[in-house]
Design a protein around this motif. Sequence first.
Motif, PDB file in Angstrom:
ATOM      1  N   GLY A   1      27.628 -23.322 -31.838  1.00 58.56           N
ATOM      2  CA  GLY A   1      28.663 -22.406 -32.329  1.00 58.56           C
ATOM      3  C   GLY A   1      28.159 -21.563 -33.492  1.00 58.56           C
ATOM      4  O   GLY A   1      28.413 -20.354 -33.551  1.00 58.56           O
TER       5      GLY A   1
ATOM      6  N   HIS B   1      37.864 -16.604 -33.314  1.00 56.72           N
ATOM      7  CA  HIS B   1      38.216 -17.859 -32.657  1.00 56.72           C
ATOM      8  C   HIS B   1      37.014 -18.802 -32.580  1.00 56.72           C
ATOM      9  O   HIS B   1      37.179 -20.020 -32.696  1.00 56.72           O
ATOM     10  CB  HIS B   1      38.761 -17.581 -31.256  1.00 56.72           C
ATOM     11  CG  HIS B   1      40.168 -17.063 -31.245  1.00 56.72           C
ATOM     12  ND1 HIS B   1      40.500 -15.801 -31.686  1.00 56.72           N
ATOM     13  CD2 HIS B   1      41.340 -17.648 -30.866  1.00 56.72           C
ATOM     14  CE1 HIS B   1      41.811 -15.626 -31.559  1.00 56.72           C
ATOM     15  NE2 HIS B   1      42.331 -16.728 -31.079  1.00 56.72           N
TER      16      HIS B   1
ATOM     17  N   GLY C   1      36.920 -22.458 -34.105  1.00 58.86           N
ATOM     18  CA  GLY C   1      36.499 -23.562 -33.258  1.00 58.86           C
ATOM     19  C   GLY C   1      35.309 -24.317 -33.821  1.00 58.86           C
ATOM     20  O   GLY C   1      35.252 -25.550 -33.745  1.00 58.86           O
ATOM     21  N   THR C   2      34.359 -23.582 -34.407  1.00 66.03           N
ATOM     22  CA  THR C   2      33.181 -24.230 -34.994  1.00 66.03           C
ATOM     23  C   THR C   2      33.574 -25.093 -36.187  1.00 66.03           C
ATOM     24  O   THR C   2      33.054 -26.201 -36.368  1.00 66.03           O
ATOM     25  CB  THR C   2      32.152 -23.169 -35.420  1.00 66.03           C
ATOM     26  OG1 THR C   2      31.788 -22.377 -34.281  1.00 66.03           O
ATOM     27  CG2 THR C   2      30.904 -23.822 -35.987  1.00 66.03           C
TER      28      THR C   2
ATOM     29  N   GLY D   1      36.456 -26.520 -36.533  1.00 61.73           N
ATOM     30  CA  GLY D   1      37.090 -27.690 -35.921  1.00 61.73           C
ATOM     31  C   GLY D   1      36.062 -28.683 -35.386  1.00 61.73           C
ATOM     32  O   GLY D   1      36.215 -29.902 -35.547  1.00 61.73           O
TER      33      GLY D   1
ATOM     34  N   VAL E   1      40.446 -30.026 -29.814  1.00 61.04           N
ATOM     35  CA  VAL E   1      39.387 -29.088 -30.204  1.00 61.04           C
ATOM     36  C   VAL E   1      38.515 -28.738 -29.003  1.00 61.04           C
ATOM     37  O   VAL E   1      38.102 -27.580 -28.832  1.00 61.04           O
ATOM     38  CB  VAL E   1      38.551 -29.677 -31.351  1.00 61.04           C
ATOM     39  CG1 VAL E   1      37.330 -28.805 -31.633  1.00 61.04           C
ATOM     40  CG2 VAL E   1      39.394 -29.810 -32.608  1.00 61.04           C
ATOM     41  N   SER E   2      38.245 -29.715 -28.139  1.00 62.55           N
ATOM     42  CA  SER E   2      37.415 -29.437 -26.961  1.00 62.55           C
ATOM     43  C   SER E   2      38.143 -28.517 -25.989  1.00 62.55           C
ATOM     44  O   SER E   2      37.522 -27.626 -25.384  1.00 62.55           O
ATOM     45  CB  SER E   2      37.013 -30.736 -26.267  1.00 62.55           C
ATOM     46  OG  SER E   2      38.142 -31.412 -25.745  1.00 62.55           O
TER      47      SER E   2
ATOM     48  N   TYR F   1      40.297 -26.232 -26.835  1.00 66.67           N
ATOM     49  CA  TYR F   1      40.212 -24.923 -27.497  1.00 66.67           C
ATOM     50  C   TYR F   1      38.839 -24.313 -27.285  1.00 66.67           C
ATOM     51  O   TYR F   1      38.710 -23.110 -27.012  1.00 66.67           O
ATOM     52  CB  TYR F   1      40.511 -25.112 -28.985  1.00 66.67           C
ATOM     53  CG  TYR F   1      40.542 -23.839 -29.794  1.00 66.67           C
ATOM     54  CD1 TYR F   1      41.703 -23.077 -29.886  1.00 66.67           C
ATOM     55  CD2 TYR F   1      39.419 -23.402 -30.484  1.00 66.67           C
ATOM     56  CE1 TYR F   1      41.746 -21.920 -30.637  1.00 66.67           C
ATOM     57  CE2 TYR F   1      39.450 -22.242 -31.244  1.00 66.67           C
ATOM     58  CZ  TYR F   1      40.613 -21.515 -31.312  1.00 66.67           C
ATOM     59  OH  TYR F   1      40.634 -20.351 -32.059  1.00 66.67           O
ATOM     60  N   TRP F   2      37.800 -25.143 -27.394  1.00 66.66           N
ATOM     61  CA  TRP F   2      36.435 -24.627 -27.251  1.00 66.66           C
ATOM     62  C   TRP F   2      36.173 -24.156 -25.821  1.00 66.66           C
ATOM     63  O   TRP F   2      35.512 -23.127 -25.613  1.00 66.66           O
ATOM     64  CB  TRP F   2      35.430 -25.702 -27.662  1.00 66.66           C
ATOM     65  CG  TRP F   2      34.048 -25.167 -27.855  1.00 66.66           C
ATOM     66  CD1 TRP F   2      32.956 -25.369 -27.060  1.00 66.66           C
ATOM     67  CD2 TRP F   2      33.602 -24.324 -28.920  1.00 66.66           C
ATOM     68  NE1 TRP F   2      31.863 -24.709 -27.561  1.00 66.66           N
ATOM     69  CE2 TRP F   2      32.237 -24.060 -28.708  1.00 66.66           C
ATOM     70  CE3 TRP F   2      34.231 -23.782 -30.044  1.00 66.66           C
ATOM     71  CZ2 TRP F   2      31.481 -23.266 -29.569  1.00 66.66           C
ATOM     72  CZ3 TRP F   2      33.484 -22.987 -30.901  1.00 66.66           C
ATOM     73  CH2 TRP F   2      32.125 -22.739 -30.661  1.00 66.66           C
TER      74      TRP F   2
ATOM     75  N   VAL G   1      37.684 -20.792 -25.473  1.00 63.44           N
ATOM     76  CA  VAL G   1      36.832 -19.780 -26.088  1.00 63.44           C
ATOM     77  C   VAL G   1      35.685 -19.409 -25.145  1.00 63.44           C
ATOM     78  O   VAL G   1      35.310 -18.235 -25.029  1.00 63.44           O
ATOM     79  CB  VAL G   1      36.295 -20.292 -27.440  1.00 63.44           C
ATOM     80  CG1 VAL G   1      35.165 -19.406 -27.956  1.00 63.44           C
ATOM     81  CG2 VAL G   1      37.416 -20.357 -28.466  1.00 63.44           C
TER      82      VAL G   1
END
Length: 294
Positions: free
Chosen positions: A201, A242, A246-247, A249, A273-274, A276-277, A280
Amino acid sequence: MNPTNKKSSYYLPSPSSWPLKGSIALICLVVGAANWLHDVAFGPYLVGLGFLLLFYVIYGWFGTVIRENRAGLLQNPQVDYSFRWGMCWFIFSEVMFFGAFFGALFYVRIYVVPNLGGTSPHIASHLLLWPDFKSIWPLLKNPGQNEFVGPQSIMNPWGIPALNTLILLTSGVTVTIAHWSLLKDRRKTMISAQLATALLGVAFLIMQGHEYAEAYLQKGLTLGSGIYGTTFFMLTGFHGLHVTIGTIGLCVILYRMIIRDFSPHNHFAFEAVSWYWHFVDVVWLLLFIFVYWM
Protein backbone atom coordinates in the motif's frame (compact mmCIF):
# COMPACT_ATOMS: atom_id res chain seq x y z
CA MET A 1 -21.45 -8.29 34.79
CA ASN A 2 -19.70 -11.63 34.29
CA PRO A 3 -18.25 -12.71 30.89
CA THR A 4 -21.14 -15.11 30.26
CA ASN A 5 -23.69 -12.34 30.54
CA LYS A 6 -21.54 -10.11 28.35
CA LYS A 7 -21.61 -12.67 25.57
CA SER A 8 -25.34 -13.43 25.86
CA SER A 9 -26.65 -9.84 25.89
CA TYR A 10 -26.74 -7.33 23.07
CA TYR A 11 -24.38 -4.49 23.97
CA LEU A 12 -25.73 -0.94 23.55
CA PRO A 13 -23.01 1.72 23.82
CA SER A 14 -23.57 4.97 25.65
CA PRO A 15 -24.45 8.11 23.63
CA SER A 16 -21.33 9.28 21.79
CA SER A 17 -20.08 12.61 20.46
CA TRP A 18 -17.81 10.98 17.85
CA PRO A 19 -20.31 11.23 14.94
CA LEU A 20 -20.74 14.97 15.54
CA LYS A 21 -16.99 15.49 15.75
CA GLY A 22 -16.51 13.47 12.57
CA SER A 23 -19.08 15.59 10.74
CA ILE A 24 -17.28 18.78 11.80
CA ALA A 25 -13.99 17.35 10.53
CA LEU A 26 -15.49 16.49 7.13
CA ILE A 27 -17.11 19.92 6.82
CA CYS A 28 -13.75 21.56 7.51
CA LEU A 29 -12.11 19.38 4.87
CA VAL A 30 -14.69 20.04 2.15
CA VAL A 31 -15.06 23.78 2.78
CA GLY A 32 -11.30 24.20 3.17
CA ALA A 33 -10.54 22.29 -0.04
CA ALA A 34 -13.10 24.32 -2.03
CA ASN A 35 -11.64 27.59 -0.80
CA TRP A 36 -8.08 26.37 -1.35
CA LEU A 37 -8.88 25.63 -5.00
CA HIS A 38 -10.20 29.20 -5.31
CA ASP A 39 -7.00 30.63 -3.76
CA VAL A 40 -8.71 31.80 -0.56
CA ALA A 41 -6.07 32.34 2.12
CA PHE A 42 -7.69 30.31 4.91
CA GLY A 43 -8.34 27.28 2.68
CA PRO A 44 -5.12 25.31 3.39
CA TYR A 45 -5.38 25.99 7.13
CA LEU A 46 -8.97 24.77 7.23
CA VAL A 47 -7.97 21.60 5.38
CA GLY A 48 -5.16 21.04 7.88
CA LEU A 49 -7.57 21.53 10.77
CA GLY A 50 -10.00 19.09 9.14
CA PHE A 51 -7.32 16.41 8.81
CA LEU A 52 -6.23 16.86 12.43
CA LEU A 53 -9.83 16.58 13.63
CA LEU A 54 -10.41 13.54 11.41
CA PHE A 55 -7.33 11.74 12.75
CA TYR A 56 -8.45 12.57 16.29
CA VAL A 57 -11.94 11.16 15.59
CA ILE A 58 -10.61 7.99 13.95
CA TYR A 59 -8.15 7.39 16.78
CA GLY A 60 -10.71 8.04 19.50
CA TRP A 61 -13.70 6.31 17.93
CA PHE A 62 -11.92 3.16 16.85
CA GLY A 63 -10.00 3.11 20.11
CA THR A 64 -13.29 3.05 21.98
CA VAL A 65 -14.54 0.10 19.91
CA ILE A 66 -11.26 -1.77 20.46
CA ARG A 67 -11.52 -1.30 24.23
CA GLU A 68 -15.12 -2.53 24.15
CA ASN A 69 -14.03 -5.63 22.25
CA ARG A 70 -11.19 -6.34 24.67
CA ALA A 71 -13.64 -6.05 27.56
CA GLY A 72 -15.79 -8.76 25.98
CA LEU A 73 -18.74 -6.44 25.39
CA LEU A 74 -18.96 -7.18 21.66
CA GLN A 75 -18.71 -10.97 21.84
CA ASN A 76 -22.28 -11.58 20.81
CA PRO A 77 -23.60 -13.04 17.51
CA GLN A 78 -26.13 -10.25 17.07
CA VAL A 79 -23.51 -7.57 17.67
CA ASP A 80 -21.23 -9.28 15.14
CA TYR A 81 -24.13 -9.40 12.68
CA SER A 82 -24.74 -5.67 13.17
CA PHE A 83 -21.08 -4.87 12.56
CA ARG A 84 -21.02 -6.90 9.36
CA TRP A 85 -24.16 -5.26 7.98
CA GLY A 86 -22.80 -1.85 8.96
CA MET A 87 -19.60 -2.49 7.02
CA CYS A 88 -21.58 -3.77 4.02
CA TRP A 89 -23.69 -0.60 3.94
CA PHE A 90 -20.54 1.52 4.29
CA ILE A 91 -18.94 -0.19 1.29
CA PHE A 92 -22.21 0.23 -0.62
CA SER A 93 -22.06 3.98 0.07
CA GLU A 94 -18.50 3.96 -1.30
CA VAL A 95 -19.73 2.18 -4.43
CA MET A 96 -22.29 4.95 -4.93
CA PHE A 97 -19.59 7.57 -4.26
CA PHE A 98 -17.31 6.30 -7.02
CA GLY A 99 -20.30 5.46 -9.19
CA ALA A 100 -21.18 9.15 -9.32
CA PHE A 101 -17.69 10.08 -10.48
CA PHE A 102 -17.55 7.31 -13.07
CA GLY A 103 -20.98 8.47 -14.22
CA ALA A 104 -19.60 11.98 -14.73
CA LEU A 105 -16.70 10.55 -16.75
CA PHE A 106 -18.98 8.47 -18.97
CA TYR A 107 -21.42 11.36 -19.43
CA VAL A 108 -18.61 13.58 -20.68
CA ARG A 109 -17.07 10.95 -22.93
CA ILE A 110 -20.27 9.50 -24.40
CA TYR A 111 -22.53 12.58 -24.58
CA VAL A 112 -20.83 15.95 -24.07
CA VAL A 113 -17.64 15.60 -26.10
CA PRO A 114 -19.36 14.01 -29.15
CA ASN A 115 -22.01 16.75 -29.10
CA LEU A 116 -19.43 19.54 -28.99
CA GLY A 117 -17.34 17.81 -31.62
CA GLY A 118 -20.19 17.29 -34.08
CA THR A 119 -19.97 13.48 -34.14
CA SER A 120 -23.47 12.97 -32.72
CA PRO A 121 -26.84 13.65 -34.41
CA HIS A 122 -27.17 16.83 -32.32
CA ILE A 123 -24.58 19.02 -34.03
CA ALA A 124 -26.05 22.44 -33.20
CA SER A 125 -23.65 22.99 -30.30
CA HIS A 126 -20.72 22.13 -32.53
CA LEU A 127 -21.77 24.44 -35.37
CA LEU A 128 -22.75 27.37 -33.18
CA LEU A 129 -20.18 27.20 -30.38
CA TRP A 130 -17.06 25.22 -31.33
CA PRO A 131 -16.91 24.58 -35.11
CA ASP A 132 -13.15 23.84 -34.93
CA PHE A 133 -13.35 21.43 -32.02
CA LYS A 134 -12.72 17.74 -32.72
CA SER A 135 -14.26 14.98 -30.64
CA ILE A 136 -11.22 13.02 -29.45
CA TRP A 137 -10.68 11.47 -26.03
CA PRO A 138 -8.54 12.10 -24.07
CA LEU A 139 -8.75 15.81 -24.83
CA LEU A 140 -5.43 17.46 -25.54
CA LYS A 141 -7.13 20.47 -27.11
CA ASN A 142 -10.15 21.81 -25.27
CA PRO A 143 -13.08 23.66 -26.88
CA GLY A 144 -11.99 26.89 -25.14
CA GLN A 145 -8.27 26.36 -25.52
CA ASN A 146 -7.47 29.98 -24.61
CA GLU A 147 -9.17 29.70 -21.23
CA PHE A 148 -8.26 26.08 -20.45
CA VAL A 149 -5.01 24.99 -22.03
CA GLY A 150 -5.02 21.24 -22.55
CA PRO A 151 -2.22 18.91 -21.44
CA GLN A 152 0.79 18.23 -23.63
CA SER A 153 0.28 14.47 -23.53
CA ILE A 154 -1.75 11.79 -21.77
CA MET A 155 -0.63 9.40 -19.04
CA ASN A 156 0.95 6.22 -20.38
CA PRO A 157 -1.10 3.30 -19.00
CA TRP A 158 1.78 0.83 -19.33
CA GLY A 159 4.15 2.70 -17.06
CA ILE A 160 3.39 3.52 -13.43
CA PRO A 161 -0.36 2.71 -13.74
CA ALA A 162 0.37 -0.86 -14.87
CA LEU A 163 2.94 -1.27 -12.09
CA ASN A 164 0.46 0.05 -9.53
CA THR A 165 -2.12 -2.41 -10.84
CA LEU A 166 0.33 -5.25 -10.21
CA ILE A 167 1.05 -3.85 -6.74
CA LEU A 168 -2.61 -3.73 -5.73
CA LEU A 169 -3.42 -7.14 -7.19
CA THR A 170 -0.48 -8.59 -5.27
CA SER A 171 -1.66 -6.87 -2.09
CA GLY A 172 -5.06 -8.51 -2.55
CA VAL A 173 -3.31 -11.89 -2.55
CA THR A 174 -1.18 -11.11 0.53
CA VAL A 175 -4.13 -9.86 2.60
CA THR A 176 -6.00 -13.06 1.70
CA ILE A 177 -3.00 -15.11 2.83
CA ALA A 178 -2.97 -13.15 6.10
CA HIS A 179 -6.65 -13.94 6.63
CA TRP A 180 -6.17 -17.62 5.85
CA SER A 181 -3.20 -17.75 8.23
CA LEU A 182 -5.24 -16.11 10.98
CA LEU A 183 -7.99 -18.71 10.58
CA LYS A 184 -5.37 -21.48 10.72
CA ASP A 185 -3.58 -19.79 13.67
CA ARG A 186 -0.30 -19.56 11.76
CA ARG A 187 1.06 -16.47 13.43
CA LYS A 188 4.34 -15.92 11.56
CA THR A 189 2.76 -16.25 8.13
CA MET A 190 -0.12 -14.00 9.19
CA ILE A 191 2.15 -11.18 10.37
CA SER A 192 4.49 -11.50 7.38
CA ALA A 193 1.62 -11.39 4.88
CA GLN A 194 -0.02 -8.45 6.64
CA LEU A 195 3.28 -6.54 6.73
CA ALA A 196 3.72 -7.20 3.00
CA THR A 197 0.20 -5.87 2.33
CA ALA A 198 0.87 -2.65 4.25
CA LEU A 199 4.21 -2.15 2.46
CA LEU A 200 2.55 -2.69 -0.91
CA GLY A 201 0.00 0.00 0.00
CA VAL A 202 2.82 2.41 0.84
CA ALA A 203 4.57 1.53 -2.43
CA PHE A 204 1.39 2.30 -4.38
CA LEU A 205 1.13 5.74 -2.78
CA ILE A 206 4.79 6.54 -3.50
CA MET A 207 4.36 5.57 -7.14
CA GLN A 208 1.18 7.63 -7.45
CA GLY A 209 2.94 10.64 -5.96
CA HIS A 210 5.68 10.24 -8.58
CA GLU A 211 3.02 9.98 -11.29
CA TYR A 212 1.32 13.19 -10.12
CA ALA A 213 4.63 15.04 -10.16
CA GLU A 214 5.22 13.84 -13.73
CA ALA A 215 1.71 14.89 -14.76
CA TYR A 216 2.05 18.42 -13.34
CA LEU A 217 5.68 19.17 -14.15
CA GLN A 218 6.24 17.36 -17.45
CA LYS A 219 2.89 16.77 -19.15
CA GLY A 220 0.95 19.90 -18.17
CA LEU A 221 -1.86 17.67 -16.90
CA THR A 222 -3.40 19.58 -13.99
CA LEU A 223 -6.78 20.28 -12.43
CA GLY A 224 -6.95 23.37 -14.65
CA SER A 225 -6.20 21.63 -17.94
CA GLY A 226 -9.80 20.90 -18.87
CA ILE A 227 -12.20 18.02 -18.39
CA TYR A 228 -9.56 15.34 -18.93
CA GLY A 229 -7.46 16.77 -16.09
CA THR A 230 -10.38 17.26 -13.72
CA THR A 231 -11.83 13.78 -14.22
CA PHE A 232 -8.37 12.20 -14.01
CA PHE A 233 -7.45 13.82 -10.70
CA MET A 234 -10.98 13.53 -9.27
CA LEU A 235 -11.06 9.77 -9.76
CA THR A 236 -7.43 8.87 -9.08
CA GLY A 237 -7.15 11.40 -6.26
CA PHE A 238 -10.13 10.08 -4.31
CA HIS A 239 -8.90 6.55 -4.91
CA GLY A 240 -5.50 7.55 -3.57
CA LEU A 241 -7.22 8.96 -0.47
CA HIS A 242 -8.97 5.62 0.02
CA VAL A 243 -5.69 3.75 -0.40
CA THR A 244 -4.17 6.02 2.25
CA ILE A 245 -7.02 5.27 4.67
CA GLY A 246 -6.80 1.57 3.86
CA THR A 247 -3.04 1.49 4.40
CA ILE A 248 -3.44 3.15 7.80
CA GLY A 249 -6.07 0.53 8.64
CA LEU A 250 -3.72 -2.26 7.55
CA CYS A 251 -0.98 -0.89 9.79
CA VAL A 252 -3.35 -0.72 12.77
CA ILE A 253 -4.44 -4.30 12.14
CA LEU A 254 -0.79 -5.37 11.90
CA TYR A 255 -0.12 -3.82 15.31
CA ARG A 256 -3.14 -5.57 16.78
CA MET A 257 -1.93 -8.85 15.30
CA ILE A 258 1.44 -8.39 16.97
CA ILE A 259 -0.12 -7.77 20.40
CA ARG A 260 -2.42 -10.78 19.92
CA ASP A 261 -5.71 -8.91 19.75
CA PHE A 262 -7.22 -11.41 17.31
CA SER A 263 -8.14 -15.07 17.41
CA PRO A 264 -9.51 -17.40 14.69
CA HIS A 265 -13.00 -16.77 16.09
CA ASN A 266 -12.74 -13.06 16.95
CA HIS A 267 -11.23 -10.87 14.24
CA PHE A 268 -13.97 -8.87 12.54
CA ALA A 269 -11.82 -5.71 12.53
CA PHE A 270 -9.36 -7.50 10.27
CA GLU A 271 -12.16 -8.74 8.02
CA ALA A 272 -13.63 -5.24 7.72
CA VAL A 273 -10.28 -3.74 6.66
CA SER A 274 -9.68 -6.59 4.21
CA TRP A 275 -13.13 -6.08 2.66
CA TYR A 276 -12.34 -2.39 2.27
CA TRP A 277 -8.97 -3.20 0.72
CA HIS A 278 -10.50 -5.56 -1.83
CA PHE A 279 -12.99 -2.81 -2.72
CA VAL A 280 -10.08 -0.43 -3.29
CA ASP A 281 -8.48 -3.04 -5.58
CA VAL A 282 -11.63 -3.39 -7.68
CA VAL A 283 -12.02 0.39 -8.04
CA TRP A 284 -8.42 0.65 -9.23
CA LEU A 285 -9.01 -1.99 -11.92
CA LEU A 286 -11.93 0.08 -13.22
CA LEU A 287 -9.77 3.21 -13.10
CA PHE A 288 -6.98 1.51 -15.02
CA ILE A 289 -9.38 0.37 -17.73
CA PHE A 290 -11.56 3.47 -18.17
CA VAL A 291 -9.22 6.32 -17.14
CA TYR A 292 -5.81 5.15 -18.32
CA TRP A 293 -6.35 2.49 -20.97
CA MET A 294 -9.60 3.06 -22.89
